[in-house]
Design an enzyme around this catalytic site. Structure first.
Site, mmCIF file in Angstrom:
data_model
loop_
_atom_site.group_PDB
_atom_site.id
_atom_site.type_symbol
_atom_site.label_atom_id
_atom_site.label_comp_id
_atom_site.label_asym_id
_atom_site.label_seq_id
_atom_site.Cartn_x
_atom_site.Cartn_y
_atom_site.Cartn_z
ATOM 1 N N HIS A 116 -1.646 15.094 -1.255
ATOM 2 C CA HIS A 116 -2.005 14.324 -2.440
ATOM 3 C C HIS A 116 -0.855 13.385 -2.815
ATOM 4 O O HIS A 116 0.314 13.666 -2.579
ATOM 5 C CB HIS A 116 -2.281 15.264 -3.617
ATOM 6 C CG HIS A 116 -3.464 16.144 -3.400
ATOM 7 N ND1 HIS A 116 -4.753 15.675 -3.427
ATOM 8 C CD2 HIS A 116 -3.555 17.481 -3.147
ATOM 9 C CE1 HIS A 116 -5.601 16.677 -3.205
ATOM 10 N NE2 HIS A 116 -4.891 17.771 -3.022
ATOM 11 N N CYS B 234 -3.475 9.433 -1.705
ATOM 12 C CA CYS B 234 -4.060 8.457 -2.615
ATOM 13 C C CYS B 234 -2.994 7.450 -3.044
ATOM 14 O O CYS B 234 -1.824 7.802 -3.219
ATOM 15 C CB CYS B 234 -4.614 9.154 -3.853
ATOM 16 S SG CYS B 234 -6.026 10.215 -3.533
#
Length: 446
Positions: A151, A193
């Site tokens: 992430h 991301c």
């Protein structure tokens, strides 16, 4: 006699040409290949990140890289996790082979930290804490491949232990590595991301570094292999779209002839097929490097085919990284026996996750209104995007302070809440200080 002289002359010219070619390729041929692979998460819900890293290891190992030159960071809590339907096995696609065997356990558990990652890149054995102590002891003719999967958000990537790794810290480390003269070229693949924000406006040309990212600086990346045929035993996604795209291409292609540029195009086209699903793969740094063939970083493949992949691409609907946890929790709830305690507990955890998202959304919105006035003004300030090619923020210490201040008053950001780091960066760009942020956060989360 004339014919003999001509033949001698041709032979001399051939030898000279061969020598010239050899002199051009020799420095690369003599260099050692190094790789640093890092999964920045833990927990069965994040199965895919460690699966990605294990798959990458198998590609490098098949290419002939020595384990002493491959450094692996992974929490190592997936293969034998109680939720894993096949103990000791990690797969990266439905029905795929076990990619776990042989993977070095250099840095596991609490040793998977940003500080250790940076120390390993710099070759600083004294700075690492825990783990095998293995670092990149590269020389001036060596080639380094770095691959990260986990992430992230605007300006940072996550780790399972310790602090986030902020973009400015990473770039500073890369500049230090370059200044030491201990590599010839470096290639970085980054799955997260907003991963483009780790390089946009920050990575200069001239460092002999080429980087590609799963997404641009403003969007989510995507998980894949989450459902469909072969997923009946799994409640979690098995891979990430950008990651499986470059790895399955490496499995299929002749890496001795395919260039980094060609792989970038293949991955870009697969990762974003149009519409609302998928992300925009980006490239940064010294573009001349993308003319290099894959084998310079992944090893010389002995064959054009790999046992790790078939000719067909398994169809799968991609899931936004930040929604992968909800996908997992919903699968747990749906598959639990009707009326069971297991189903009740799964529903409770799903509801808690949804409520936590509501808390983050509400608190950041309230902070924005406290600082900037009306809801419209706050929304415009918090979500503004700088001109392309500009870094996320000017004062990186301010961004870190804002993230820590939010954590103090409102709680730590989870993988969903991390999407608001752009809002915190914009608060810094607006000239807001720590005390103002503290008052706003205290009011929003009291």
């Amino acid at each position: 006699m004339v014919h003999q002289n001509v033949a001698n002359l041709v032979a001399i010219l051939v030898l000279a040409l061969c020598g010239l070619v050899a002199s051009r390729v020799a420095p690369q041929a003599q260099g050692t290949k190094w790789a640093v692979l890092i999964a920045g998460s833990n927990g069965y819900v994040n199965y895919r990140h460690q699966a990605d890293i294990c798959h990458a290891y198998q590609i490098l190992k098949r290419g002939g890289l020595n384990d002493k030159n491959i450094i692996v960071f992974m929490y190592d809590d997936i293969a034998n996790n109680p939720e894993n339907p096949h103990k000791g096995v990690i797969i990266n696609r439905p029905g795929g082979p076990n990619v776990y065997p042989g993977v070095p356990k250099d840095y596991t558990g609490d040793a998977v930290t940003a500080a250790n990652f940076l120390a390993v890149i710099l070759g600083d054995e004294k700075a690492v804490k825990g783990g095998s102590g293995k670092v990149v002891k590269s020389g001036p003719n060596d080639h380094i491949f770095i691959y990260y999967a986990d992430h992230g958000s605007s300006g940072l990537i996550a780790m399972p232990s310790g602090d986030y790794l902020y973009a400015n810290q990473f770039i500073t480390t890369l500049k230090t590595k370059h200044a030491s003269g201990t590599y010839k070229t470096m290639v970085i693949y980054l799955e997260a991301c907003e991963s483009g924000s780790m390089f946009e406006g920050l990575l200069p040309e001239g460092l002999n570094i080429y980087a590609t990212t799963a997404s641009n600086a403003q969007e989510s990346s995507y998980a894949t292999y989450c459902d469909g045929v072969g997923m009946e035993e799994y409640t979690t996604c098995l891979g990430d779209l950008y990651s499986i795209s470059w790895m399955e291409d490496s499995d299929r292609a002749d890496i001795n002839t395919e260039t980094l540029e060609k792989q970038y195009e293949v991955v870009k086209n697969r990762t974003f097929a149009g519409g609302d699903e998928g992300s925009h793969v980006m490239q940064y740094g010294d573009m001349v490097i993308n003319k290099d063939t894959l084998d310079l970083y992944m090893g010389a493949s002995k064959s054009k085919r790999s046992i790790l992949i078939s000719d067909t691409i398994t169809p799968s609907v991609p899931v936004e990284q930040r929604d992968a946890d909800l996908f997992y929790l919903r699968q747990k709830w749906i598959r639990a026996p009707a009326g069971s305690q297991e189903k009740a507990e799964a529903r409770k955890k799903l509801d808690e996750a949804l409520l936590d998202r509501e808390h983050v959304d509400r608190s950041v919105k309230a902070i924005g209104q406290f600082l900037f006035g009306s809801a419209i003004d706050a929304d415009n300030k918090l979500n503004s995007v700088r001109q392309a090619g500009s870094p996320l923020v000017d004062d990186w210490d301010c961004l870190k302070t804002m993230v820590e201040t939010y954590k103090e008053y409102c709680g730590a950001l989870n993988s969903y809440g991390m999407k608001y780091t752009r809002a915190f960066a914009n608060i810094c760009n607006a000239g807001v200080g720590k005390d103002q942020m503290a008052r706003a956060a205290a009011q929003a989360c009291s």
